[in-house]
Design an enzyme around this catalytic site. Structure first.
Site, short mmCIF file in Angstrom:
data_model
loop_
_atom_site.label_atom_id
_atom_site.label_comp_id
_atom_site.label_asym_id
_atom_site.label_seq_id
_atom_site.Cartn_x
_atom_site.Cartn_y
_atom_site.Cartn_z
N ARG A 107 49.66 49.16 42.32
CA ARG A 107 49.30 48.02 43.03
C ARG A 107 49.93 47.76 44.09
O ARG A 107 51.14 47.35 43.98
CB ARG A 107 48.99 46.75 41.93
CG ARG A 107 48.83 45.45 42.67
CD ARG A 107 48.79 44.28 41.71
NE ARG A 107 47.38 44.41 40.95
CZ ARG A 107 47.00 43.41 40.05
NH1 ARG A 107 47.56 42.53 40.07
NH2 ARG A 107 45.78 43.64 39.70
N HIS A 134 39.49 46.85 44.36
CA HIS A 134 40.00 46.68 42.73
C HIS A 134 39.05 47.36 42.14
O HIS A 134 38.36 46.91 41.40
CB HIS A 134 40.04 45.12 42.75
CG HIS A 134 41.14 44.86 41.52
ND1 HIS A 134 41.62 45.71 40.91
CD2 HIS A 134 41.11 43.62 40.87
CE1 HIS A 134 42.43 45.46 39.83
NE2 HIS A 134 42.09 44.07 39.58
N GLN A 137 39.06 47.01 38.06
CA GLN A 137 38.25 45.77 37.57
C GLN A 137 36.83 45.94 37.62
O GLN A 137 36.24 45.49 36.51
CB GLN A 137 38.69 44.61 38.75
CG GLN A 137 38.09 43.33 38.48
CD GLN A 137 38.64 42.60 37.36
OE1 GLN A 137 39.78 42.60 37.07
NE2 GLN A 137 37.67 42.41 36.40
N ASP A 227 35.63 34.73 42.80
CA ASP A 227 36.99 35.18 42.72
C ASP A 227 38.01 34.16 43.51
O ASP A 227 37.25 33.51 44.10
CB ASP A 227 37.42 36.50 43.18
CG ASP A 227 38.68 37.21 42.98
OD1 ASP A 227 39.53 36.28 42.34
OD2 ASP A 227 39.08 38.06 43.52
N CYS A 266 37.20 37.71 37.74
CA CYS A 266 38.12 38.75 37.41
C CYS A 266 39.47 38.01 36.92
O CYS A 266 40.09 38.97 36.13
CB CYS A 266 38.51 39.61 38.48
SG CYS A 266 39.03 38.80 40.15
N ARG A 294 39.11 45.57 30.62
CA ARG A 294 40.16 46.26 31.59
C ARG A 294 40.75 47.44 30.53
O ARG A 294 40.84 48.48 31.19
CB ARG A 294 41.03 45.33 32.09
CG ARG A 294 40.36 44.41 33.17
CD ARG A 294 40.13 44.91 34.34
NE ARG A 294 40.97 45.73 34.91
CZ ARG A 294 41.85 45.25 35.72
NH1 ARG A 294 42.06 43.83 36.10
NH2 ARG A 294 42.83 46.05 36.47
N1 NVA Z 1 41.32 39.09 44.95
C1 NVA Z 1 42.66 38.94 44.10
C2 NVA Z 1 42.28 39.43 42.72
C3 NVA Z 1 43.22 39.40 41.71
C4 NVA Z 1 43.05 40.16 40.44
C5 NVA Z 1 43.77 39.24 44.76
O1 NVA Z 1 43.65 40.23 45.54
O2 NVA Z 1 44.60 38.25 44.69
N1 CP Z 2 42.17 40.74 37.13
C1 CP Z 2 43.29 41.30 37.55
O1 CP Z 2 43.71 42.26 38.03
O2 CP Z 2 44.35 40.41 36.95
P1 CP Z 2 45.88 40.54 37.09
O3 CP Z 2 46.14 40.34 38.50
O4 CP Z 2 46.61 39.65 36.28
O5 CP Z 2 46.30 42.04 37.10
#
Ligand code: NVA
Ligand code: CP
Length: 308
Positions: A107, A134, A137, A227, A266, A294
């Site tokens: 990530r 993502h 997800q 989101d 998500c 997930r």
């Molecule tokens: N769009 C959000 C998703 C978190 C799972 C982010 O990137 O922070």
């Molecule tokens: N939806 C998701 O990826 O959550 P986290 O940021 O908690 O991993």
């Protein structure tokens, strides 16, 4: 199925429609076998490194749980505690990790970093979220929609809010599964142009729409997804909130969708911002199933990429 063995998963577009359907079938099968206590321990003797440059609850724990259930050993690494945090290149990190582990999920911020890791690592690399996509997800999301509504083809999904990484992967996921995708975003907050163009090239121009009116986006939708307004790495400011306010998913906006529409997010949610409590906790919400799935989807994915 060995077709995915040894491959990377950086973008939804790394899968074709048949491969995606196979991953979703495998995810359903994993969920059933876990429930029956009959999971094949296909990662026995294998390690999966999980590198996090950003916070995570679901992704970290669901990957760890998935690897555990498959009999492998997950190794979660906070990037700040690696030499990566002191300037070692991502490429060198990939070469070294390949000597120890059998797959790496990461990530991070720039999508190019995941691509660079995949170029140098000799083991499969999985995108656990970048600023652009993502995809893990969206595997779980498609699995959840199938559970709730049956077949995906012909359904209409509306995404309202900030056209972010999740919206980008959803646009591709819908295009690959025959779902119509509409993003409802303020001007300046649209999904990535190249991703939208790619999704249109897969599904046809009329199947992938971007509109600027939230009710128009949601009208008749079978799935309504939102989101956070400020993603990790973005600066939270009053202007963003003002611009995105009309796109909040509340009972009023949801009333424009199909009466049986499924609500998705998500998570983590900022309750009262992009989604109201009544909708998040309401009878149409599938968010907890999404979170659970997930684990099942990632277990299926890892089994296909590196399972023995
Ligand atoms: N769009 C959000 C998703 C978190 C799972 C982010 O990137 O922070
Ligand atoms: N939806 C998701 O990826 O959550 P986290 O940021 O908690 O991993």
């Amino acid at each position: 199925m060995r077709d995915l063995y040894g491959r990377d998963f950086l973008s939804m577009a790394d899968l074709n429609a048949d491969e995606l359907a196979s991953v979703l079938d495998a995810a359903d099968a994993f969920k059933r076998s876990l429930g029956a206590g009959k999971v094949k321990r296909s990662l026995e003797g294998k390690m999966v490194a999980l590198i996090f440059q950003k916070p995570s609850t679901r992704t970290r724990v669901s990957f760890e749980a998935a690897v555990y259930h498959l009999g492998g050993h997950p190794l979660a690494l906070n990037a700040a505690e690696l030499q990566l945090g002191r300037g070692e290149t991502i490429g060198d990190t990939g070469k070294v990790l390949s000597r120890y582990v059998h797959a790496v999920a990461i990530r991070t911020y720039g999508h190019h970093e995941v691509e660079e890791l995949a170029r140098t690592a000799e083991v499969p690399v999985v995108n656990a979220l970048t600023d652009l996509e993502h995809p893990c997800q969206v595997l779980a999301d498609l699995m959840t929609i199938r559970e709730r509504l049956g077949a995906l083809a012909g359904l209409r999904l509306a995404y309202v809010g900030d056209g972010n990484n999740v919206a980008n992967s959803l646009a591709l996921g819908c295009a690959l599964t025959g779902m119509a995708f509409t993003a409802g975003c303020p001007r300046g907050y649209e999904p990535d142009e190249r991703i939208i163009a790619l999704a249109r090239s897969l599904a046809g121009p009329e199947a992938v729409r971007v509109v600027h009116d939230p009710r128009e986006a949601v009208a008749g939708a079978h799935v309504v997804y939102t989101d956070v307004w400020t993603s990790m790495g973005q600066r939270e400011d009053q202007r963003r909130k003002r611009d995105l306010e009309p796109f909040r998913l509340d009972g009023e906006l949801l009333s424009a969708a199909d009466p049986e529409a499924v609500v998705m997010h998500c998570l983590p949610a900022h309750r009262g911002e992009e989604i109201s409590d009544e909708v998040l906790d309401g009878p149409r919400s599938a968010v907890w199933d999404q979170a659970e799935n997930r684990m099942h989807a990632q277990a299926a994915l890892l089994d296909l990429l590196v399972g023995g």
